[in-house]
Design a protein around this motif. Structure first.
Motif, short mmCIF file in Angstrom:
data_model
loop_
_atom_site.label_atom_id
_atom_site.label_comp_id
_atom_site.label_asym_id
_atom_site.label_seq_id
_atom_site.Cartn_x
_atom_site.Cartn_y
_atom_site.Cartn_z
N ASN A 1 0.86 -1.35 -0.11
CA ASN A 1 -0.03 0.08 0.01
C ASN A 1 0.69 1.41 -0.03
N VAL A 2 2.17 1.17 0.01
CA VAL A 2 3.17 2.37 -0.16
C VAL A 2 4.16 1.82 -1.15
N ASP A 3 4.12 2.59 -2.28
CA ASP A 3 5.11 2.28 -3.27
C ASP A 3 6.30 3.18 -3.19
N GLY A 4 7.50 2.71 -2.80
CA GLY A 4 8.74 3.61 -2.50
C GLY A 4 9.04 4.32 -3.86
N LEU A 5 8.80 3.70 -4.87
CA LEU A 5 8.98 4.43 -6.19
C LEU A 5 10.53 4.55 -6.40
N ALA B 1 13.41 8.05 0.49
CA ALA B 1 13.33 7.90 1.84
C ALA B 1 12.10 8.77 2.24
N ARG B 2 12.11 10.14 1.77
CA ARG B 2 11.06 11.18 2.29
C ARG B 2 9.72 10.61 1.85
N GLU B 3 9.53 10.21 0.34
CA GLU B 3 8.32 9.82 0.17
C GLU B 3 7.81 8.34 0.96
N ALA B 4 8.66 7.57 1.21
CA ALA B 4 8.24 6.17 1.79
C ALA B 4 7.89 6.68 3.18
N VAL B 5 8.68 7.32 3.95
CA VAL B 5 8.37 7.76 5.36
C VAL B 5 7.14 8.41 5.53
N ASN B 6 6.79 9.43 4.54
CA ASN B 6 5.57 10.16 4.94
C ASN B 6 4.35 9.32 4.52
N ALA B 7 4.34 8.51 3.35
CA ALA B 7 3.41 7.85 2.79
C ALA B 7 3.08 6.63 3.91
N ALA B 8 3.95 6.16 4.48
CA ALA B 8 4.09 4.94 5.36
C ALA B 8 3.30 5.48 6.70
#
Ligand code: ZN
Length: 198
Positions: free
Chosen positions: A132-136, A148-155
């Protein structure tokens, strides 16, 4: 409330040119932080890198099946799915010593909503396990900092039960991982294997 976050890695032949060594760095970072993650292993990849496949299991990580040829399951007949999934299962068992059942992840996420694919997998003892979170991290423009920024925010936005998709062969992933670990923990998250989620 506990916020459980599962790091999941698709261990596979890369889609594009890459610098080798990413998977080793990912395993080192996980070990250094005392984290058990979940790896979906492509059968042909395990045959090509048996000692690396073994290191995944030895690290205490959950081992799942990511097919043998990394084809879209939606293009295969039920018999074709069975042949591919069983071939991967044999390669994974031989190299890691682990039975990947019931954990399966469809290549490209193709088939996650297809009753035919899901039924074929179920008859083989698997359930499809998406994210449910794509690290892209698979994007060409991916950098460690951005991933890192996007994965942490989305998680953290998702909250308990976040499942983060990552690919250990991209160097961005290895570069991002320490910051993902710190960021999720700073936000109150704790890392678990998929089998610790409901
Ligand atoms: Zn894949």
């Amino acid at each position: 409330m506990t916020v459980r976050v599962a790091l999941t890695f698709d261990a596979e032949h890369p889609d594009r040119r890459h610098r080798p060594g990413g998977t080793e760095k990912v395993l080192e970072a996980l070990a250094a932080s005392g984290i058990r993650a979940s790896f979906f292993v492509q059968g042909r990849w395990a045959e090509a890198y048996p000692s690396l496949a073994r290191s995944i299991a030895d690290g205490g990580h959950l081992v799942g099946n990511h097919s043998h040829y990394h084809a879209r399951m939606t293009l295969l007949s039920p018999a074709g799915i069975a042949a591919d999934v069983r071939a991967a299962e044999r390669a994974i068992r031989r190299t890691t010593g682990q039975d990947p059942r019931p954990w399966f992840r469809c290549p490209f996420g193709a088939g996650t909503n297809d009753p035919g694919v899901l039924g074929a997998l179920e008859r083989l003892g698997y359930r499809e396990t998406s994210w449910n979170v794509d690290g892209l991290d698979w994007r060409r423009a991916a950098t460690g900092r951005r991933v890192a920024r996007e994965a942490v925010n989305a998680a953290l936005a998702h909250g308990d039960g976040a499942v983060i998709l990552l690919h250990p062969w991209t160097m961005a992933t290895a570069l991002a991982l320490p910051a993902i670990i710190d960021g999720v923990r700073a936000g109150g998250g704790e890392f678990v294997r998929l089998d610790a989620l409901p």
